[in-house]
Design an enzyme around this catalytic site. Structure first.
Site, PDB file in Angstrom:
ATOM      1  N   SER A   1       0.848  -1.203   0.000  1.00  0.00           N
ATOM      2  CA  SER A   1       0.000   0.000   0.000  1.00  0.00           C
ATOM      3  C   SER A   1       0.875   1.241   0.000  1.00  0.00           C
ATOM      4  O   SER A   1       0.388   2.338  -0.311  1.00  0.00           O
ATOM      5  CB  SER A   1      -0.920   0.005   1.226  1.00  0.00           C
TER       6      SER A   1
ATOM      7  N   GLU B   1      -0.495 -12.435  -1.917  1.00  0.00           N
ATOM      8  CA  GLU B   1      -1.919 -12.388  -2.244  1.00  0.00           C
ATOM      9  C   GLU B   1      -2.326 -13.568  -3.119  1.00  0.00           C
ATOM     10  O   GLU B   1      -1.571 -13.984  -3.993  1.00  0.00           O
ATOM     11  CB  GLU B   1      -2.242 -11.079  -2.991  1.00  0.00           C
TER      12      GLU B   1
ATOM     13  N   GLU C   1      -9.582  -9.113   3.379  1.00  0.00           N
ATOM     14  CA  GLU C   1      -9.854  -7.707   3.059  1.00  0.00           C
ATOM     15  C   GLU C   1     -11.187  -7.563   2.345  1.00  0.00           C
ATOM     16  O   GLU C   1     -11.455  -8.271   1.374  1.00  0.00           O
ATOM     17  CB  GLU C   1      -8.709  -7.165   2.176  1.00  0.00           C
TER      18      GLU C   1
HETATM   19  O1  KIV Z   1      -0.536  -3.486   1.403  1.00  0.00           O
HETATM   20  C1  KIV Z   1      -1.156  -3.396   2.454  1.00  0.00           C
HETATM   21  O2  KIV Z   1      -1.018  -2.442   3.225  1.00  0.00           O
HETATM   22  C2  KIV Z   1      -2.085  -4.451   2.787  1.00  0.00           C
HETATM   23  C3  KIV Z   1      -3.060  -4.190   3.884  1.00  0.00           C
HETATM   24  C4  KIV Z   1      -4.155  -3.338   3.392  1.00  0.00           C
HETATM   25  C5  KIV Z   1      -3.563  -5.437   4.496  1.00  0.00           C
HETATM   26  O3  KIV Z   1      -2.074  -5.480   2.181  1.00  0.00           O
END
Ligand code: KIV
Length: 279
Positions: free
Chosen positions: A60, A129, A196
């Site tokens: 993120s 993922e 999520e």
């Molecule tokens: O990349 C990220 O911060 C995440 C979280 C939203 C779980 O995968």
């Protein structure tokens, strides 16, 4: 004289380093786990001192640090850099490094190379993922001593395939697929799983139906723990906010107080409140 630029005393002497064993114990006892994303040493020190159990160097960062519109442009080199920054600031929290897009999908060998780079930078666990095909990758990494956190539901690296940032597992078929994939990932050796943007009832079924330590973001209060993106929960992120989010800076006198409030609200299962934040 104290050191400039955040080099002040660390208030974590009393906290023992978090371990996978302790996280499993917390899950077994129903003691909620507080996780936040973290991208640098200064925040790692603050979050660790405020009692956050797990720091996730999430990809993120591509959105909240680098300003991209998705996580896809983030590279392994960048994830290694941020993981090393967080590891330097942290004393006792469990550190999870996110494997970025296209750094683990090609082959088991590619996944091992990428996971090793994050572990050598200071991660205690890696996150990846996907379900189905990902179980084999999880097995390969776990067999080689690398703890793995899986990630189902809205998987942002597949945002274009999923048609946007939307709730997953709403209909019977997709809910059944998610439950099956969660079991496969658990059988493959994953210890933890981020869920999520998933209906609370489905997240509860995954939590009850597998040994996985489930960490929810927009997945209700029944998960083993919760995670939020740091910039989102501190109100840094502008624009339309997802329903599952709470701005912990509202009414808080400092960032430290906001983080401590998040930890105590998660620990008391007051956040998330399914009536307000749930699906
Ligand atoms: O990349 C990220 O911060 C995440 C979280 C939203 C779980 O995968």
């Amino acid at each position: 004289m104290s050191a400039p630029y955040g080099g002040g005393p660390v208030s974590t002497e009393a906290r023992k380093p978090m371990t996978l064993h302790r996280l499993r114990e917390m899950h077994a006892k129903g003691e909620p786990i507080a996780m936040l994303t973290c991208y640098d040493a200064g925040y790692a020190k603050l979050l660790d001192g405020a009692g956050v159990d797990c720091l996730l160097i999430g990809d993120s960062l591509g959105m909240v640090v680098q300003g991209h519109s998705s996580t896809l442009p983030v590279t392994l080199e960048q994830m290694v850099y941020h993981t090393a920054c967080v590891a330097r600031g942290n004393r006792s929290a469990w550190v999870i490094g996110d494997l970025p897009f296209a750094s683990y999908q090609a082959s088991n060998e590619q996944a091992l190379h990428s996971a090793a780079a994050l572990m050598q930078a200071g991660a205690h666990m890696v996150k990846l993922e996907g379900g189905g095909w990902a179980a084999e990758t999880v097995h390969f990494l776990v067999q080689r001593g690398i703890p793995v956190c899986a990630h189902l539901g809205l998987t942002p690296q597949s945002v274009h395939a999923l048609g946007g940032y939307r709730i997953q597992g709403r209909d019977e078929d997709s809910a059944a697929t998610m439950k099956r994939q969660a079991r496969e990932l658990a059988d493959a050796g994953a210890t933890m799983m981020v869920l999520e943007l998933v209906p609370s009832a489905l997240a509860n079924e995954v939590t009850a139906g597998t040994p996985l330590i489930t960490i929810g973001i927009g997945a209700g209060r029944g998960c083993s723990g919760q995670v939020l993106v740091l910039h989102d929960m501190l109100g840094v992120t502008q624009g339309r906010q997802p329903r599952f989010l709470r701005n912990f800076m509202e009414g808080a006198p400092s960032i430290d107080a906001a983080i401590r409030l998040y930890v105590s609200e998660v620990k008391a299962r007051r956040f998330p409140d399914d009536a307000i934040h749930g699906y």
